[in-house]
Design an enzyme around this catalytic site. Structure first.
Site, PDB file in Angstrom:
ATOM      1  N   TYR A  64     -23.838  -9.381   7.648  1.00  0.00           N
ATOM      2  CA  TYR A  64     -22.707  -8.841   6.871  1.00  0.00           C
ATOM      3  C   TYR A  64     -21.960  -9.954   6.145  1.00  0.00           C
ATOM      4  O   TYR A  64     -21.557  -9.783   5.006  1.00  0.00           O
ATOM      5  CB  TYR A  64     -21.769  -8.015   7.771  1.00  0.00           C
ATOM      6  CG  TYR A  64     -22.297  -6.613   7.943  1.00  0.00           C
ATOM      7  CD1 TYR A  64     -22.162  -5.669   6.936  1.00  0.00           C
ATOM      8  CD2 TYR A  64     -23.004  -6.244   9.086  1.00  0.00           C
ATOM      9  CE1 TYR A  64     -22.694  -4.394   7.053  1.00  0.00           C
ATOM     10  CE2 TYR A  64     -23.549  -4.973   9.223  1.00  0.00           C
ATOM     11  CZ  TYR A  64     -23.384  -4.051   8.204  1.00  0.00           C
ATOM     12  OH  TYR A  64     -23.927  -2.799   8.315  1.00  0.00           O
ATOM     13  N   ASN A  99     -22.393   3.642  -1.280  1.00  0.00           N
ATOM     14  CA  ASN A  99     -22.279   2.185  -1.349  1.00  0.00           C
ATOM     15  C   ASN A  99     -21.007   1.708  -0.657  1.00  0.00           C
ATOM     16  O   ASN A  99     -19.944   2.310  -0.803  1.00  0.00           O
ATOM     17  CB  ASN A  99     -22.289   1.726  -2.806  1.00  0.00           C
ATOM     18  CG  ASN A  99     -23.578   2.121  -3.509  1.00  0.00           C
ATOM     19  OD1 ASN A  99     -24.567   2.432  -2.846  1.00  0.00           O
ATOM     20  ND2 ASN A  99     -23.569   2.118  -4.831  1.00  0.00           N
ATOM     21  N   VAL A 100     -21.152   0.600   0.049  1.00  0.00           N
ATOM     22  CA  VAL A 100     -20.018   0.064   0.805  1.00  0.00           C
ATOM     23  C   VAL A 100     -19.378  -1.123   0.087  1.00  0.00           C
ATOM     24  O   VAL A 100     -18.440  -1.722   0.603  1.00  0.00           O
ATOM     25  CB  VAL A 100     -20.468  -0.362   2.231  1.00  0.00           C
ATOM     26  CG1 VAL A 100     -21.028   0.826   3.007  1.00  0.00           C
ATOM     27  CG2 VAL A 100     -21.495  -1.501   2.192  1.00  0.00           C
ATOM     28  N   HIS A 116     -20.209   6.087   3.527  1.00  0.00           N
ATOM     29  CA  HIS A 116     -20.732   5.126   4.509  1.00  0.00           C
ATOM     30  C   HIS A 116     -19.741   3.994   4.777  1.00  0.00           C
ATOM     31  O   HIS A 116     -20.118   2.965   5.327  1.00  0.00           O
ATOM     32  CB  HIS A 116     -22.081   4.573   4.051  1.00  0.00           C
ATOM     33  CG  HIS A 116     -23.181   5.603   4.075  1.00  0.00           C
ATOM     34  ND1 HIS A 116     -24.386   5.447   3.424  1.00  0.00           N
ATOM     35  CD2 HIS A 116     -23.252   6.811   4.698  1.00  0.00           C
ATOM     36  CE1 HIS A 116     -25.155   6.518   3.636  1.00  0.00           C
ATOM     37  NE2 HIS A 116     -24.479   7.368   4.391  1.00  0.00           N
ATOM     38  N   CYS A 127      -9.680  -1.257  20.448  1.00  0.00           N
ATOM     39  CA  CYS A 127      -8.430  -0.509  20.235  1.00  0.00           C
ATOM     40  C   CYS A 127      -8.431   0.277  18.927  1.00  0.00           C
ATOM     41  O   CYS A 127      -7.499   1.022  18.652  1.00  0.00           O
ATOM     42  CB  CYS A 127      -7.230  -1.458  20.296  1.00  0.00           C
ATOM     43  SG  CYS A 127      -7.124  -2.582  18.888  1.00  0.00           S
ATOM     44  N   SER A 186     -32.443   6.571  -2.981  1.00  0.00           N
ATOM     45  CA  SER A 186     -33.827   6.920  -2.637  1.00  0.00           C
ATOM     46  C   SER A 186     -33.914   8.321  -2.029  1.00  0.00           C
ATOM     47  O   SER A 186     -35.011   8.854  -1.878  1.00  0.00           O
ATOM     48  CB  SER A 186     -34.413   5.881  -1.679  1.00  0.00           C
ATOM     49  OG  SER A 186     -33.584   5.766  -0.547  1.00  0.00           O
TER      50      SER A 186
HETATM   51  C1  BJW Z   1     -32.270   2.278  -9.406  1.00  0.00           C
HETATM   52  C2  BJW Z   1     -32.001   1.049  -9.957  1.00  0.00           C
HETATM   53  C3  BJW Z   1     -31.399   1.073 -11.200  1.00  0.00           C
HETATM   54  C4  BJW Z   1     -32.896   0.652  -8.100  1.00  0.00           C
HETATM   55  N1  BJW Z   1     -31.113   2.250 -11.776  1.00  0.00           N
HETATM   56  N2  BJW Z   1     -31.996   3.443 -10.000  1.00  0.00           N
HETATM   57  C5  BJW Z   1     -32.065  14.708   9.551  1.00  0.00           C
HETATM   58  C6  BJW Z   1     -33.420  14.428   9.492  1.00  0.00           C
HETATM   59  C7  BJW Z   1     -33.898  13.144   9.795  1.00  0.00           C
HETATM   60  C8  BJW Z   1     -33.028  12.130  10.161  1.00  0.00           C
HETATM   61  C9  BJW Z   1     -31.691  12.414  10.215  1.00  0.00           C
HETATM   62  C10 BJW Z   1     -31.230  13.670   9.916  1.00  0.00           C
HETATM   63  N3  BJW Z   1     -29.865  13.651  10.022  1.00  0.00           N
HETATM   64  C11 BJW Z   1     -29.484  12.422  10.388  1.00  0.00           C
HETATM   65  C12 BJW Z   1     -30.571  11.635  10.512  1.00  0.00           C
HETATM   66  C13 BJW Z   1     -30.575  10.214  10.929  1.00  0.00           C
HETATM   67  C14 BJW Z   1     -30.204   9.263   9.823  1.00  0.00           C
HETATM   68  C15 BJW Z   1     -31.224   9.381   8.693  1.00  0.00           C
HETATM   69  O1  BJW Z   1     -30.968   9.918   7.641  1.00  0.00           O
HETATM   70  N4  BJW Z   1     -32.414   8.807   8.874  1.00  0.00           N
HETATM   71  C16 BJW Z   1     -33.452   8.842   7.856  1.00  0.00           C
HETATM   72  C17 BJW Z   1     -33.710   7.421   7.331  1.00  0.00           C
HETATM   73  C18 BJW Z   1     -34.678   9.476   8.421  1.00  0.00           C
HETATM   74  N5  BJW Z   1     -28.841   9.504   9.330  1.00  0.00           N
HETATM   75  C19 BJW Z   1     -27.801   9.076   9.989  1.00  0.00           C
HETATM   76  O2  BJW Z   1     -27.926   8.529  11.059  1.00  0.00           O
HETATM   77  C20 BJW Z   1     -26.436   9.358   9.391  1.00  0.00           C
HETATM   78  N6  BJW Z   1     -25.619   9.939  10.363  1.00  0.00           N
HETATM   79  C21 BJW Z   1     -25.708  11.241  10.670  1.00  0.00           C
HETATM   80  O3  BJW Z   1     -26.336  12.025  10.030  1.00  0.00           O
HETATM   81  O4  BJW Z   1     -24.991  11.567  11.761  1.00  0.00           O
HETATM   82  C22 BJW Z   1     -25.164  12.829  12.382  1.00  0.00           C
HETATM   83  C23 BJW Z   1     -24.183  12.858  13.518  1.00  0.00           C
HETATM   84  C24 BJW Z   1     -23.293  13.913  13.597  1.00  0.00           C
HETATM   85  C25 BJW Z   1     -22.365  13.957  14.664  1.00  0.00           C
HETATM   86  C26 BJW Z   1     -22.347  12.906  15.589  1.00  0.00           C
HETATM   87  C27 BJW Z   1     -23.217  11.851  15.477  1.00  0.00           C
HETATM   88  C28 BJW Z   1     -24.139  11.815  14.433  1.00  0.00           C
HETATM   89  C29 BJW Z   1     -25.743   8.048   9.021  1.00  0.00           C
HETATM   90  C30 BJW Z   1     -26.463   7.300   7.956  1.00  0.00           C
HETATM   91  C31 BJW Z   1     -25.797   5.936   7.739  1.00  0.00           C
HETATM   92  C32 BJW Z   1     -26.562   5.104   6.749  1.00  0.00           C
HETATM   93  N7  BJW Z   1     -26.040   3.761   6.770  1.00  0.00           N
HETATM   94  C33 BJW Z   1     -26.534   2.796   5.811  1.00  0.00           C
HETATM   95  C34 BJW Z   1     -25.866   1.428   6.109  1.00  0.00           C
HETATM   96  C35 BJW Z   1     -24.412   1.424   5.679  1.00  0.00           C
HETATM   97  C36 BJW Z   1     -23.726   0.181   6.037  1.00  0.00           C
HETATM   98  C37 BJW Z   1     -24.223  -1.022   5.299  1.00  0.00           C
HETATM   99  O5  BJW Z   1     -24.346  -1.016   4.065  1.00  0.00           O
HETATM  100  O6  BJW Z   1     -24.485  -2.007   5.954  1.00  0.00           O
HETATM  101  O7  BJW Z   1     -26.222   3.223   4.480  1.00  0.00           O
HETATM  102  S1  BJW Z   1     -28.311   2.654   5.763  1.00  0.00           S
HETATM  103  C38 BJW Z   1     -28.458   2.440   4.037  1.00  0.00           C
HETATM  104  O8  BJW Z   1     -29.145   3.571   3.434  1.00  0.00           O
HETATM  105  C39 BJW Z   1     -27.018   2.497   3.500  1.00  0.00           C
HETATM  106  C40 BJW Z   1     -27.188   3.272   2.242  1.00  0.00           C
HETATM  107  O9  BJW Z   1     -25.957   3.813   1.822  1.00  0.00           O
HETATM  108  C41 BJW Z   1     -28.207   4.311   2.631  1.00  0.00           C
HETATM  109  C42 BJW Z   1     -28.900   4.956   1.477  1.00  0.00           C
HETATM  110  O10 BJW Z   1     -29.633   4.039   0.726  1.00  0.00           O
HETATM  111  P1  BJW Z   1     -29.700   4.186  -0.852  1.00  0.00           P
HETATM  112  O11 BJW Z   1     -28.365   4.014  -1.422  1.00  0.00           O
HETATM  113  O12 BJW Z   1     -30.444   5.411  -1.196  1.00  0.00           O
HETATM  114  O13 BJW Z   1     -30.534   2.866  -1.238  1.00  0.00           O
HETATM  115  P2  BJW Z   1     -32.095   2.596  -1.264  1.00  0.00           P
HETATM  116  O14 BJW Z   1     -32.301   1.127  -1.260  1.00  0.00           O
HETATM  117  O15 BJW Z   1     -32.814   3.367  -0.239  1.00  0.00           O
HETATM  118  O16 BJW Z   1     -32.558   3.193  -2.663  1.00  0.00           O
HETATM  119  C43 BJW Z   1     -32.195   2.621  -3.901  1.00  0.00           C
HETATM  120  C44 BJW Z   1     -32.688   3.556  -5.005  1.00  0.00           C
HETATM  121  O17 BJW Z   1     -32.185   3.110  -6.240  1.00  0.00           O
HETATM  122  C45 BJW Z   1     -34.220   3.616  -5.126  1.00  0.00           C
HETATM  123  O18 BJW Z   1     -34.619   4.966  -5.269  1.00  0.00           O
HETATM  124  C46 BJW Z   1     -34.512   2.836  -6.427  1.00  0.00           C
HETATM  125  O19 BJW Z   1     -35.638   3.348  -7.136  1.00  0.00           O
HETATM  126  C47 BJW Z   1     -33.233   3.095  -7.194  1.00  0.00           C
HETATM  127  N8  BJW Z   1     -32.883   2.043  -8.123  1.00  0.00           N
HETATM  128  N9  BJW Z   1     -32.430   0.090  -9.035  1.00  0.00           N
HETATM  129  C48 BJW Z   1     -31.460   3.420 -11.128  1.00  0.00           C
HETATM  130  N10 BJW Z   1     -31.097  -0.069 -11.840  1.00  0.00           N
HETATM  131 ZN    ZN Z   2      -8.556  -4.356  19.306  1.00  0.00          ZN
END
Ligand code: BJW
Ligand code: ZN
Length: 232
Positions: A64, A99-100, A116, A127, A186
């Site tokens: 981070y 995005n974060v 996120h 705490c 994605s």
């Molecule tokens: C361009 C470009 C340009 C490039 N122009 N395009 C149901 C089914 C299966 C699994 C699950 C489900 N429900 C929940 C899950 C589990 C899990 C999940 O989804 N897993 C899958 C991977 C299978 N989800 C979770 O755990 C979520 N929580 C949840 O659902 O909780 C339920 C719950 C309820 C009650 C109690 C307890 C739980 C939480 C998900 C958290 C994701 N966190 C992250 C990290 C954040 C912190 C950090 O940044 O450090 O978030 S992971 C990472 O992925 C980050 C992103 O926001 C997220 C998405 O990624 P994103 O933005 O799509 O990026 P990329 O790299 O994947 O894609 C980039 C895209 O851009 C590509 O397509 C390129 O082509 C394109 N691109 N340049 C246009 N110039």
């Molecule tokens: Zn504390």
């Protein structure tokens, strides 16, 4: 295609935009699943978890701190600016970003939900104290000044719930928008991955902007292939 997209945009009274890492890519922020996603041979998907943090908080914090250093130097790009202009053009508007990095806020967007979390905010695992910290931490992992427990980035890791208020505000808009624009994600991380399908099922339109097709593409109203900074 772009003409039809323009028409949908013009006609929309209520506009929702969903962004992912691709929208910040043109600012120099690495995406998660792209070729530049690895950090010191670690997969971000394994670092962005509570398990990794409890096993090795120093390692997770080094990742981070590295990202924070990189993002600190980044500026909003034409995608962020286009979305800010869309906010000005539509009275009923909401940006939902995964995005974060805070770049949408830096570009001036005000009606936004960071589902996120935000990399500039830290939260105490003991705490619950929260604060924004922009500078580097001298000692990693950082500790809470109130209770001495570990601080963590205030972001949502895999397996963690999206903050209730963020999810409620998102669905209030997903339930009423005429148009959802999904850019630079994605479409594999839930729950955001299901937002396009959700809007389509209730009769709204969806425009997707991405360099490549995603699991959402077969279902969207219009797919615009290209760089978000140009297409938006
Ligand atoms: C361009 C470009 C340009 C490039 N122009 N395009 C149901 C089914 C299966 C699994 C699950 C489900 N429900 C929940 C899950 C589990 C899990 C999940 O989804 N897993 C899958 C991977 C299978 N989800 C979770 O755990 C979520 N929580 C949840 O659902 O909780 C339920 C719950 C309820 C009650 C109690 C307890 C739980 C939480 C998900 C958290 C994701 N966190 C992250 C990290 C954040 C912190 C950090 O940044 O450090 O978030 S992971 C990472 O992925 C980050 C992103 O926001 C997220 C998405 O990624 P994103 O933005 O799509 O990026 P990329 O790299 O994947 O894609 C980039 C895209 O851009 C590509 O397509 C390129 O082509 C394109 N691109 N340049 C246009 N110039
Ligand atoms: Zn504390």
């Amino acid at each position: 295609m772009i003409e039809k997209a323009r028409e949908l945009f013009r006609e929309a009274r209520s506009l929702c935009v969903l962004t992912g890492a691709g929208v910040s890519a043109e600012s120099g922020v690495p995406t998660f699943r792209g070729k530049d996603g690895l950090w010191k041979n670690h997969n971000p998907m394994e670092l962005a978890t509570w398990d990794a943090f409890t096993r090795d908080p120093k390692l997770v914090w080094e990742w981070y701190q590295w990202r924070r250093g990189l993002i600190r130097k980044c500026e909003p790009n034409p995608s962020h600016q286009a979305i800010r202009k869309m906010e000005e053009m539509k009275e009923d508007f909401l940006l939902i970003t995964q995005n974060v990095d805070g770049l949408h806020r830096k570009a001036g967007t005000e009606k936004l939900v960071e589902i996120h979390g935000n990399i500039w905010e830290v939260r105490c695992v003991g705490c619950g104290w929260k604060e924004e910290v922009f500078d580097d931490f001298e000692v990693l992992p950082p500790r809470c000044g109130h209770c001495g427990e570990l601080l963590r980035p205030n972001v949502v890791w895999f397996g963690e719930a999206i903050p209730e208020d963020a999810l409620r505000r998102s669905f209030e808009m997903l339930d009423r928008c005429d148009l959802l624009i999904v850019a630079g994600t994605s479409g594999v991380v839930q729950p955001a991955a299901s937002f396009a399908g959700y809007v389509l099922r209730r009769g709204g339109s969806v425009i997707e902007v991405n360099l490549e097709e995603t699991p959402n593409t077969p279902f969207v109203t219009i797919f615009l292939k290209g760089k978000a900074g140009e297409v938006l």
